[in-house]
Design an enzyme around this catalytic site. Structure first.
Site, PDB file in Angstrom:
ATOM      1  N   GLY A   1       0.815  -1.217   0.000  1.00 18.35           N
ATOM      2  CA  GLY A   1       0.000   0.000   0.000  1.00 18.35           C
ATOM      3  C   GLY A   1       0.845   1.262   0.000  1.00 18.35           C
ATOM      4  N   SER A   2       1.923   1.263   0.772  1.00 20.64           N
ATOM      5  CA  SER A   2       2.768   2.463   0.850  1.00 20.64           C
ATOM      6  C   SER A   2       3.352   2.794  -0.522  1.00 20.64           C
ATOM      7  CB  SER A   2       3.909   2.250   1.850  1.00 20.64           C
ATOM      8  OG  SER A   2       3.396   1.990   3.134  1.00 20.64           O
TER       9      SER A   2
ATOM     10  N   CYS B   1       3.184   5.992  20.143  1.00 18.49           N
ATOM     11  CA  CYS B   1       4.070   5.669  21.267  1.00 18.49           C
ATOM     12  C   CYS B   1       4.984   4.502  20.952  1.00 18.49           C
ATOM     13  CB  CYS B   1       3.257   5.308  22.507  1.00 18.49           C
ATOM     14  SG  CYS B   1       2.317   6.689  23.130  1.00 18.49           S
TER      15      CYS B   1
ATOM     16  N   GLN C   1      -7.856   0.607   3.371  1.00 14.15           N
ATOM     17  CA  GLN C   1      -8.783   0.090   4.388  1.00 14.15           C
ATOM     18  C   GLN C   1     -10.189  -0.151   3.832  1.00 14.15           C
ATOM     19  OE1 GLN C   1      -8.182  -0.748   7.630  1.00 14.15           O
ATOM     20  NE2 GLN C   1      -6.037  -0.149   7.613  1.00 14.15           N
TER      21      GLN C   1
ATOM     22  N   ASN D   1      -7.561   4.657   8.679  1.00 12.96           N
ATOM     23  CA  ASN D   1      -7.106   3.408   9.278  1.00 12.96           C
ATOM     24  C   ASN D   1      -7.184   3.402  10.805  1.00 12.96           C
ATOM     25  OD1 ASN D   1      -4.978   5.320   8.387  1.00 12.96           O
ATOM     26  ND2 ASN D   1      -3.674   4.077   9.690  1.00 12.96           N
TER      27      ASN D   1
ATOM     28  N   HIS E   1      -2.452  -7.373   2.338  1.00 16.66           N
ATOM     29  CA  HIS E   1      -2.460  -7.891   3.719  1.00 16.66           C
ATOM     30  C   HIS E   1      -3.554  -7.272   4.587  1.00 16.66           C
ATOM     31  CE1 HIS E   1      -0.255  -4.695   6.132  1.00 16.66           C
ATOM     32  NE2 HIS E   1      -0.070  -4.263   4.895  1.00 16.66           N
TER      33      HIS E   1
ATOM     34  N   THR F   1      11.594  -8.201 -11.003  1.00 16.03           N
ATOM     35  CA  THR F   1      10.880  -9.453 -11.249  1.00 16.03           C
ATOM     36  C   THR F   1       9.628  -9.502 -10.386  1.00 16.03           C
ATOM     37  OG1 THR F   1      12.973 -10.498 -11.726  1.00 16.03           O
ATOM     38  CG2 THR F   1      11.128 -11.975 -11.240  1.00 16.03           C
TER      39      THR F   1
HETATM   40  C1  LIG Z   1      -1.789  -0.299   5.902  1.00 10.36           C
HETATM   41  C2  LIG Z   1      -2.043   0.994   5.216  1.00 10.36           C
HETATM   42  C3  LIG Z   1      -1.142   1.536   4.290  1.00 10.36           C
HETATM   43  C4  LIG Z   1       0.203   0.902   4.025  1.00 10.36           C
HETATM   44  O1  LIG Z   1       0.117  -0.322   3.388  1.00 10.36           O
HETATM   45  P1  LIG Z   1       1.397  -1.305   3.431  1.00 10.36           P
HETATM   46  O2  LIG Z   1       0.997  -2.458   2.573  1.00 10.36           O
HETATM   47  O3  LIG Z   1       1.596  -1.671   4.849  1.00 10.36           O
HETATM   48  O4  LIG Z   1       2.544  -0.552   2.864  1.00 10.36           O
HETATM   49  C5  LIG Z   1      -1.465   2.706   3.656  1.00 10.36           C
HETATM   50  N1  LIG Z   1      -2.632   3.324   3.897  1.00 10.36           N
HETATM   51  C6  LIG Z   1      -3.528   2.852   4.776  1.00 10.36           C
HETATM   52  C7  LIG Z   1      -4.804   3.569   4.978  1.00 10.36           C
HETATM   53  C8  LIG Z   1      -3.263   1.672   5.469  1.00 10.36           C
HETATM   54  O5  LIG Z   1      -4.155   1.209   6.344  1.00 10.36           O
END
Ligand SMILES: *Cc1c(COP(=O)(O)O)cnc(C)c1O
Length: 395
Positions: free
Chosen positions: A70-71, A324, A179, A151, A201, A237
């Protein structure tokens, strides 16, 4: 009993996804770029997975770019929008104060490169308004990026309305839907978004794989230079097993999505009803406009960290949503964006359940959380002051 109620952080790998992945971790080890039959079988699996992901969100397979999560998808989307704008002299970006750090930190980087960023207010209920997006758009705005579902607190943003405003004003719109995908209906055509990020994930797929949807005609920049993979937009790849697992998990998540949503909403409502009975607690984010499984509460007089450790010991895996754990004592930027005072934001608890959780598990949470909150308050000097009337309750 040990209850995993931290599905917004990550989810367990679905056995169906694992089963789909196994051949590509064993005998089918081909490189999808190879011309021989071993490679071509990998290429076929890749294409099938792309077709599945595209079909679920109503996109064309050519509009799907697989990423390393996601990042990465967020980074690629924002850089693409920013660069497309910069070519026309547009260097203004719009987002919100409570985005994921994958978005906020990418915007920060662009700010240091001469872009100007406007972060919109998310109000006390954690929902931005399309009118405020419209009002913030300027002639030099290159991109609007606003998350679909937050999130930490689970609030849903009016993505269709925001997309409409952006389209009317000729501004690109990206949504971080990490999300949302697999938890809510997501149709890129109906929504009218230009770019959308997802991560496997968060819907019972494997970690380290995600996808970016990019509407045909929107220029994509690559964040990883290399070979011609992903139509030249993501070198390296392909993670065939991960991508195949993602497609299988997504297909499973959206099979009877309506039924899952109704079931999970029921679990969530039970949690909210039960836990808001704890004195001096509050629910964070809009009561109605929220994803089925995410609940975020604050309990006055306690520290989120202590709460989490005790909950873990009592058989509940949750999250505080505060930073934290990363070594900083600052409360969550999301809760501060809602306007919560620091003292209150420190005592936060995020519970995120999904279709894998049971009623019995929710009952366990409802038994354990009030006990732990009471135990921690009994030990807390802050709570003592409140009880003796030496300080006033904020909630
Ligand atoms: C988990 C999350 C991400 C990051 O996804 P990753 O697969 O961990 O890099 C980005 N945005 C939101 C809203 C998320 O919940």
């Amino acid at each position: 009993m040990y209850v995993y109620a931290d599905n917004a952080a990550t989810t367990a790998l679905s056995p169906k996804a694992l089963e789909a992945m196994l051949p590509y971790l064993q005998g089918e080890y081909g490189n999808a770029s190879s011309l021989h039959s071993v490679g071509q079988r990998a290429a076929e699996a890749l294409q099938k997975a792309r077709d599945t992901v595209a079909e679920v969100i109503h996109a064309d397979p050519k509009e799907i770019y697989f990423t390393g999560g996601g990042s990465e998808a967020d980074n690629q989307a924002i850089l693409s929008g920013a660069m497309a704008g910069a070519r026309k002299g547009k260097k203004h970006l719009i987002s919100t104060a409570f985005e994921h750090h994958a978005v906020l930190h990418t915007l920060k980087k662009l700010e240091s490169q001469g872009f100007e960023v406007t972060l919109l207010d998310v109000h006390k209920n954690g929902v931005v308004s399309a009118e405020e997006v419209a009002a913030a758009i300027r002639p030099d705005t290159a991109l609007v990026t606003i998350m679909f579902v937050n999130n930490e607190i689970g609030t849903i943003q009016p993505i269709g309305e925001i997309a409409k405003v952006c389209r009317e004003k000729g501004v690109l719109f990206h949504t971080d839907a990490v999300q949302a995908v697999g938890h809510l209906p997501v149709d890129v055509q109906a929504l009218g978004v230009d770019m959308l990020s997802m991560a496997a994930h968060k819907f019972h797929g494997p970690k380290g794989v995600g996808a970016l949807y990019v509407r045909r005609g929107v220029p994509v920049v690559n964040v990883i230079e290399g070979g011609q993979q992903e139509r030249g937009k993501r070198g390296g790849t392909e993670n065939i097993a991960g991508i195949v697992g993602m497609a299988a998990a997504l297909k499973e998540a959206v099979t009877d999505l309506e039924g899952h949503m109704a079931y999970v909403t029921g679990l969530r409502e039970k949690l909210i009803t039960g836990l808001t009975q704890i004195p001096h607690s509050c629910l964070n984010g809009d009561r109605e406009k929220r994803v089925p499984g995410t609940v975020n509460l604050c309990f006055e007089g306690i520290e989120g960290e202590g709460l989490l450790l005790w909950l873990d010991a009592k058989g509940v895996a949750a999250s505080s949503g505060s930073a934290c754990t990363s070594g900083s004592l600052d409360p969550s930027h999301v809760l501060l964006a809602l306007g919560l005072p620091h003292e209150i934001a420190h005592g936060s608890l995020r519970l995120s359940v999904d279709a894998w959780n049971t009623e019995e598990e929710v009952d366990h949470i409802l038994q354990v959380v009030p006990e732990v909150v009471k135990y921690l308050r009994d030990m807390s000097p802050v709570w003592d002051e409140l009880e003796r009337g030496e300080a006033t309750h904020l909630i």
